[in-house]
Write a protein that holds these residues in place. Structure first.
Motif, PDB file in Angstrom:
ATOM      1  N   SER A 147       0.761  -1.259   0.015  1.00 19.45           N
ATOM      2  CA  SER A 147      -0.093   0.027   0.090  1.00 19.45           C
ATOM      3  C   SER A 147       0.777   1.237  -0.009  1.00 19.45           C
ATOM      4  O   SER A 147       0.223   2.395  -0.426  1.00 19.45           O
ATOM      5  CB  SER A 147      -0.927  -0.093   1.156  1.00 19.45           C
ATOM      6  N   LYS A 148       2.191   1.138   0.144  1.00 18.23           N
ATOM      7  CA  LYS A 148       3.056   2.279   0.137  1.00 18.23           C
ATOM      8  C   LYS A 148       3.840   2.260  -1.351  1.00 18.23           C
ATOM      9  O   LYS A 148       4.808   3.306  -1.144  1.00 18.23           O
ATOM     10  CB  LYS A 148       3.992   2.226   1.444  1.00 18.23           C
ATOM     11  N   GLY A 149       3.563   1.457  -1.872  1.00 22.07           N
ATOM     12  CA  GLY A 149       3.960   1.456  -3.327  1.00 22.07           C
ATOM     13  C   GLY A 149       5.435   0.775  -3.388  1.00 22.07           C
ATOM     14  O   GLY A 149       5.972   0.711  -4.459  1.00 22.07           O
ATOM     15  N   LYS A 150       5.884   0.021  -2.324  1.00 24.07           N
ATOM     16  CA  LYS A 150       7.028  -0.687  -2.455  1.00 24.07           C
ATOM     17  C   LYS A 150       6.713  -2.211  -3.138  1.00 24.07           C
ATOM     18  O   LYS A 150       5.507  -2.819  -2.829  1.00 24.07           O
ATOM     19  CB  LYS A 150       7.648  -0.765  -0.930  1.00 24.07           C
ATOM     20  N   THR A 151       7.991  -2.697  -3.754  1.00 23.53           N
ATOM     21  CA  THR A 151       7.671  -4.036  -4.368  1.00 23.53           C
ATOM     22  C   THR A 151       8.517  -4.978  -3.849  1.00 23.53           C
ATOM     23  O   THR A 151       9.539  -4.687  -3.525  1.00 23.53           O
ATOM     24  CB  THR A 151       7.735  -3.812  -5.891  1.00 23.53           C
ATOM     25  N   CYS A 152       8.043  -6.249  -4.201  1.00 22.69           N
ATOM     26  CA  CYS A 152       8.912  -7.255  -3.936  1.00 22.69           C
ATOM     27  C   CYS A 152       8.600  -8.406  -4.894  1.00 22.69           C
ATOM     28  O   CYS A 152       7.659  -8.403  -5.726  1.00 22.69           O
ATOM     29  CB  CYS A 152       8.925  -8.149  -2.265  1.00 22.69           C
ATOM     30  N   THR A 153       9.577  -9.525  -5.011  1.00 27.27           N
ATOM     31  CA  THR A 153       9.357 -10.640  -5.830  1.00 27.27           C
ATOM     32  C   THR A 153       9.499 -11.786  -5.181  1.00 27.27           C
ATOM     33  O   THR A 153      10.305 -12.025  -4.009  1.00 27.27           O
ATOM     34  CB  THR A 153      10.579 -10.620  -7.007  1.00 27.27           C
ATOM     35  N   GLY A 154       8.558 -12.727  -5.232  1.00 26.75           N
ATOM     36  CA  GLY A 154       8.728 -14.195  -4.675  1.00 26.75           C
ATOM     37  C   GLY A 154       8.134 -15.166  -5.571  1.00 26.75           C
ATOM     38  O   GLY A 154       7.690 -14.868  -6.390  1.00 26.75           O
ATOM     39  N   THR A 155       7.976 -16.472  -4.779  1.00 21.77           N
ATOM     40  CA  THR A 155       7.437 -17.452  -5.580  1.00 21.77           C
ATOM     41  C   THR A 155       6.670 -18.493  -4.686  1.00 21.77           C
ATOM     42  O   THR A 155       7.109 -18.326  -3.572  1.00 21.77           O
ATOM     43  CB  THR A 155       8.541 -18.527  -6.263  1.00 21.77           C
ATOM     44  N   VAL A 156       5.460 -18.789  -5.056  1.00 21.66           N
ATOM     45  CA  VAL A 156       4.604 -19.757  -4.356  1.00 21.66           C
ATOM     46  C   VAL A 156       4.443 -20.947  -5.177  1.00 21.66           C
ATOM     47  O   VAL A 156       4.752 -21.097  -6.360  1.00 21.66           O
ATOM     48  CB  VAL A 156       3.446 -19.397  -4.079  1.00 21.66           C
ATOM     49  N   PHE A 157       4.327 -22.099  -4.386  1.00 27.57           N
ATOM     50  CA  PHE A 157       4.169 -23.257  -4.799  1.00 27.57           C
ATOM     51  C   PHE A 157       2.711 -24.100  -4.650  1.00 27.57           C
ATOM     52  O   PHE A 157       1.952 -23.819  -3.709  1.00 27.57           O
ATOM     53  CB  PHE A 157       4.892 -24.327  -4.116  1.00 27.57           C
ATOM     54  N   VAL A 158       2.228 -24.688  -5.932  1.00 30.50           N
ATOM     55  CA  VAL A 158       0.978 -25.194  -5.928  1.00 30.50           C
ATOM     56  C   VAL A 158       1.383 -26.675  -6.240  1.00 30.50           C
ATOM     57  O   VAL A 158       2.305 -26.947  -7.206  1.00 30.50           O
ATOM     58  CB  VAL A 158       0.164 -24.696  -6.685  1.00 30.50           C
ATOM     59  N   GLY A 159       0.615 -27.874  -5.767  1.00 28.09           N
ATOM     60  CA  GLY A 159       1.106 -29.059  -6.100  1.00 28.09           C
ATOM     61  C   GLY A 159      -0.100 -29.870  -6.438  1.00 28.09           C
ATOM     62  O   GLY A 159      -1.367 -29.534  -6.114  1.00 28.09           O
ATOM     63  N   VAL A 160       0.269 -31.053  -7.013  1.00 28.54           N
ATOM     64  CA  VAL A 160      -0.681 -32.098  -7.420  1.00 28.54           C
ATOM     65  C   VAL A 160      -0.171 -33.155  -7.190  1.00 28.54           C
ATOM     66  O   VAL A 160       0.737 -33.835  -7.485  1.00 28.54           O
ATOM     67  CB  VAL A 160      -0.974 -32.182  -9.285  1.00 28.54           C
ATOM     68  N   PRO A 161      -0.722 -33.849  -5.994  1.00 24.72           N
ATOM     69  CA  PRO A 161      -0.213 -35.053  -5.371  1.00 24.72           C
ATOM     70  C   PRO A 161      -0.234 -36.217  -6.093  1.00 24.72           C
ATOM     71  O   PRO A 161      -1.124 -36.275  -7.059  1.00 24.72           O
ATOM     72  CB  PRO A 161      -1.110 -35.475  -4.121  1.00 24.72           C
TER      73      PRO A 161
END
Length: 182
Positions: A147-161
């Motif tokens: 909400s202050k305009g700062k950014t970051c980069t990340g990764t999330v994981f989704v799986g199919v068992p």
């Protein structure tokens, strides 16, 4: 000058002197786990310490697991709140997976990811995995703006068992395939 130097004070001095090697952009492929380096966001703004960036680890995927593996698409949404309690503006950048798009035992369907209309925080992922493997892991790389305009980069994981029994946790084999088939 006597006393203790904080990291911020040292950074300020080194940056003012133009000392090389003070850091640089972090690899966009890796989630941020309390790293303390100089970082640069997309707008070119420099953040002295990783603690100055929004907490990308607060961004989560929903759902995290896709079941049953019937080759159908499921909409996965990324969301989370910043350190101020406001919702992040999330933009998905890419989706990769650890199994080939058309590997043995996966039903021969492709692509395995599709965009959801004009939504930048959603993607459709195919509930599919190789019956001969250990489950499929999708890696969704994103940027998040607080909400202050700062950014970051990340990764999330989704799986199919692989199954709902003893192999119910998908294992990331480390292979990288573009889920969109580009």
């Amino acid at each position: 000058m006597q006393g203790k130097w904080t990291r911020m004070a040292l950074f300020t001095v080194f940056a003012a002197m133009g000392v090389a090697g003070c850091g640089g952009p972090l690899e966009e492929e890796f989630p941020f786990d309390e790293q303390e380096e100089l970082t640069q966001d997309e707008a070119g703004e420099v953040s002295a310490l990783e603690q100055d960036k929004p907490p990308c680890k607060n961004v989560k995927a929903s759902p995290k697991l896709l079941w049953p593996p019937n080759h159908k698409f499921h909409t996965v949404t990324l969301s989370g709140k910043d350190g101020y309690g406001e919702k992040f503006k999330v933009t998905i950048k890419k989706v990769t997976q650890d199994e080939p798009l058309n590997g043995q035992g996966d039903g021969n369907t492709e692509p395995d990811a599709k965009w959801v209309d004009d939504y930048k925080d959603r993607v459709k992922l195919r509930a599919e995995r190789s019956g001969q493997g250990d489950g499929r892991v999708y890696r969704i790389t994103f940027t998040a703006k607080d909400s202050k305009g700062k950014t970051c980069t990340g990764t999330v994981f989704v799986g199919v068992p692989h199954d709902q029994g003893g192999h119910s946790t998908p294992v990331d084999s480390g292979y990288i395939y573009d889920s969109f088939g580009y």
